[in-house]
Structures are given as structure tokens and as C-alpha cells.
Write a protein that holds these residues in place. Structure first.
Motif, PDB file in Angstrom:
ATOM      1  N   ALA A 101       0.817  -1.213   0.000  1.00 27.07           N
ATOM      2  CA  ALA A 101       0.000   0.000   0.000  1.00 27.07           C
ATOM      3  C   ALA A 101       0.851   1.264   0.000  1.00 27.07           C
ATOM      4  O   ALA A 101       0.584   2.216  -0.747  1.00 27.07           O
ATOM      5  CB  ALA A 101      -0.931  -0.011   1.210  1.00 27.07           C
ATOM      6  N   LEU A 126      -5.301  -1.877   2.820  1.00 26.94           N
ATOM      7  CA  LEU A 126      -6.318  -1.467   1.850  1.00 26.94           C
ATOM      8  C   LEU A 126      -6.724  -0.009   2.015  1.00 26.94           C
ATOM      9  O   LEU A 126      -6.798   0.742   1.036  1.00 26.94           O
ATOM     10  CB  LEU A 126      -7.546  -2.376   1.970  1.00 26.94           C
ATOM     11  N   LYS A 130      -6.474   2.324  -1.365  1.00 25.31           N
ATOM     12  CA  LYS A 130      -7.558   1.986  -2.286  1.00 25.31           C
ATOM     13  C   LYS A 130      -8.122   3.185  -3.041  1.00 25.31           C
ATOM     14  O   LYS A 130      -8.705   3.026  -4.111  1.00 25.31           O
ATOM     15  CB  LYS A 130      -8.688   1.270  -1.546  1.00 25.31           C
ATOM     16  N   VAL A 135      -7.077  -1.972  -6.496  1.00 24.75           N
ATOM     17  CA  VAL A 135      -6.751  -3.139  -5.680  1.00 24.75           C
ATOM     18  C   VAL A 135      -7.721  -4.273  -6.001  1.00 24.75           C
ATOM     19  O   VAL A 135      -8.922  -4.166  -5.731  1.00 24.75           O
ATOM     20  CB  VAL A 135      -6.817  -2.813  -4.177  1.00 24.75           C
ATOM     21  N   GLU A 137      -9.642  -7.644  -5.477  1.00 25.06           N
ATOM     22  CA  GLU A 137     -10.079  -8.347  -4.268  1.00 25.06           C
ATOM     23  C   GLU A 137      -9.627  -9.799  -4.338  1.00 25.06           C
ATOM     24  O   GLU A 137      -9.886 -10.493  -5.322  1.00 25.06           O
ATOM     25  CB  GLU A 137     -11.597  -8.277  -4.113  1.00 25.06           C
TER      26      GLU A 137
END
Length: 349
Positions: A101, A126, A130, A135, A137
Motif C-alpha cells: 500500500a 487497503l 484503495k 486493488v 479483491e
């Protein structure tokens, strides 16, 4: 034939085939080849693009030396000038997710290069990226690698070719919280009535504005007589014995610690915080500011409470996933209940 777009890939020490937890402290390195999941990902690009190299860094090193790690990683990316960067997938691995991230956020903001990653919905990384990266899943473990890579590769192909992504549920990525204007065949009032009728008739329907779901916890019954109660101390403030003997992570915790404080009147002197989310100066100066064992022991001597429980429980809350938090709470709670503890003072930062 159109020129292939270039992808630079990031993985941690495990997926980089360097080693496990024993290599989590390794500094970042770069290989001009596909390593680990980058190999499968490269195949999923179907010849339209290629992975030109793989960045590898230890999870602990990145999270404990973020500035130094990012400096190296950003330089490698800038020197190689890829069209897009891919990190992960990290699944539900907290430290790995935070690294993916932070790299994604830095690459987009500082180099203006798009990033695609992959994470489980509860990964603490996340929320960090995000809104700025796409991103995909994934499942909560690496068992979902074969499903994750083609989804990520499809997203990369579309972004690299300048194609517009479809809705998250269509493309397999996690919603970014953005609201876009689109044309619909039916006006809002008609769609709303149709959803209501479907709900009343127990038929399937899909809301256009999903609401967050919050866990609800019923409060425990009040303690009837504190003077006879055993009270335990639990903290997410990262207070540990000097040297952090159990190697509890400073962020995205994967474990909790339990320490005997039966013979102590305070934490000061032999405890410190390893929490990575706040300035530790004042906490280390007086650890009982975060976990007030001193006051609890005073209340015990005064007879205000029956007893301070002999063990103290600790972990770090910053970046720790909801899943791990629930797991820690369940495990600690089970121990406390079996030990006959009547109440808990839970502190954070």
C-alpha cells in the motif's frame, strides 16, 4: 505489432523466494527477471505486456525503515520507467499489505505511474491505498493466487492500454468510494420503488449505495462488587518488556504478548512501547501512562478492587486487521474468563 507495455513488480521476501520470517529484515533489492508470482502474472498478460523486473524487500525492514526502503524502491522504478507497477497480491498478510500500500501510494503520488495491487478486504493496507490505486479483491491466503493473478493482469492490461475500467463487481477490484455520473435507462424514483418491491417480496436486488456494516457488541453486565473483583489490564499500545522478547510487530500485529506483573507495582523501568503509530518519548518515559498498572495496583492496596490480575496482555493496534483484532480479543478473552477475571481495563493510544 504494438509495443509491449512494461510492468515492474514488487513482492516481499517470501514470495521473492529469499526466505521466510528469518529473512523479513532484508533490505530491498532489484532483479531484472520475473520472480515468484511475477512469473505467473507475466504469463497472464498474454503477450501484450511484460514484467521487466522484480523488487523484493523484507516485510519487517520495510515497515521499520519505510523512508529508506521507499527511497531505494522509487529510485529503481524511476530508473526503469515502467508503464505500470504491480504490488502483491498480499492477501491478508498485514505487514506485506502495508508495504504494498505504501509503495502504491508513493509511486502514484511521486512518480505519477499507475499501480495495481491485490488484497483481502480486511487487509490493513487497503485503506492506505484503495483511493489512489486499483486493488483486486483476493482471498485471505495465498491459496487464492491462481485466481488473483489473472484478475490483476486484466486490470493492468486495461489501464496500460488506456481503456476504461468497468464497475468493481464486473472487473474484480475493490470499490474506491468514488461516485461517478452515469446514464441509466430508468430514473431514480422508479429504480428505488423496484428495489423496495423486490425486497418486500424476498426477491434479489442490488443496492446502488451499499452501507457500511458495523459490528455490534452487547455490553457485559455491571460488576456488582468491585471490592471483590479481579481486574486485568490489556492494551493495544505496544507496551512490552525491554528488548521485545516475543518480537511483537510495531504495526499490523500478528501476535499478542502476555507477561507476569504479579510482583510489580508499575511498568516503569522494565517496559517500553514498540508501537509504530505514535511518538514513543512520553510513553517510554512513563509506560504506565499507556497501561496504568501503577494505578491498578494502588486500587488493589486501597481495597477499591479485589485484585489486579497477575498477567498483563499487550499488542499493537496500528494497522492491525479487523480479523486479527477479533482473533486476539477472542483468545485473550477466553484466557481471562477461564482464569476467573471479572473485568478488564483496555487501553489504546
Amino acid at each position: 505489432m504494438a509495443e509491449k507495455f512494461k510492468v515492474l513488480y514488487y513482492v516481499n521476501q517470501f514470495f521473492g523466494q529469499i526466505g521466510g520470517e528469518d529473512k523479513a529484515g532484508m533490505e530491498p533489492m532489484y532483479k531484472e527477471e520475473t520472480v515468484g508470482p511475477a512469473m505467473g502474472f507475466n504469463s497472464s498478460l498474454k503477450g501484450e505486456g511484460e514484467v521487466i523486473g522484480t523488487l523484493i524487500c523484507g516485510d519487517n525492514y520495510f515497515n521499520e525503515n519505510k523512508e529508506e526502503a521507499l527511497e531505494y524502491i522509487l529510485k529503481v522504478i524511476k530508473d526503469n520507467n515502467p508503464d505500470i507497477v504491480v504490488t502483491g497480491p498480499a492477501f491478508n498478510a498485514g505487514r506485506y499489505g502495508m508495504a504494498c500500500a505504501e509503495i502504491a501510494k508513493a509511486v502514484v503520488k511521486e512518480l505519477n505511474i499507475p499501480v495495481v495491487s491485490g488484497m483481502y478486504i480486511e487487509n490493513p493496507g487497503l485503506d492506505v491505498c484503495k483511493d489512489i490505486a486499483i486493488v483486486a479483491e483476493t482471498s485471505d491466503s495465498a491459496a487464492g493466487m491462481r485466481k488473483a493473478l489473472p484478475v490483476m493482469a486484466n486490470l493492468v492490461r486495461k489501464i496500460a492500454k488506456g481503456e476504461e475500467l468497468g464497475l468493481p463487481e464486473e472487473e474484480g477490484y475493490i470499490p474506491q468510494g468514488k461516485r461517478l455520473t452515469v446514464f441509466a435507462e430508468k430514473r431514480g424514483s422508479q429504480r428505488a420503488v423496484e428495489m423496495l418491491l423486490a425486497r418486500l417480496n424476498d426477491e434479489e436486488f442490488q443496492t446502488e449505495l451499499p452501507m457500511p456494516v458495523f459490528d455490534t457488541v452487547d455490553p457485559a453486565p455491571a460488576i456488582k462488587d468491585l471490592s471483590k473483583a479481579t481486574i486485568a489490564l490489556v492494551t493495544s499500545g505496544g507496551m512490552v518488556p525491554l528488548g521485545n522478547p516475543d518480537r511483537i510487530q510495531s504495526a499490523s500485529a500478528q501476535k499478542w504478548g502476555k507477561y507476569d506483573v504479579s510482583s510489580r507495582d508499575a511498568l516503569t523501568g522494565e517496559y517500553c512501547t514498540i508501537h509504530g503509530g505514535f511518538d514513543p518519548v512520553y510513553a517510554n518515559e512513563l509506560p504506565d501512562r499507556v497501561a496504568p498498572l501503577d494505578i491498578l495496583k494502588e486500587l488493589e492496596k486501597e481495597g477499591y478492587i479485589g485484585k489486579a490480575f497477575e498477567y498483563f496482555y499487550t499488542t499493537t493496534g496500528t494497522g492491525t486487521s479487523v480479523g486479527n483484532s477479533v482473533k486476539f480479543g477472542t483468545e485473550i478473552g477466553k484466557e481471562l474468563k477461564e482464569a476467573g477475571v471479572d473485568g478488564v481495563i483496555l487501553t489504546s493510544t
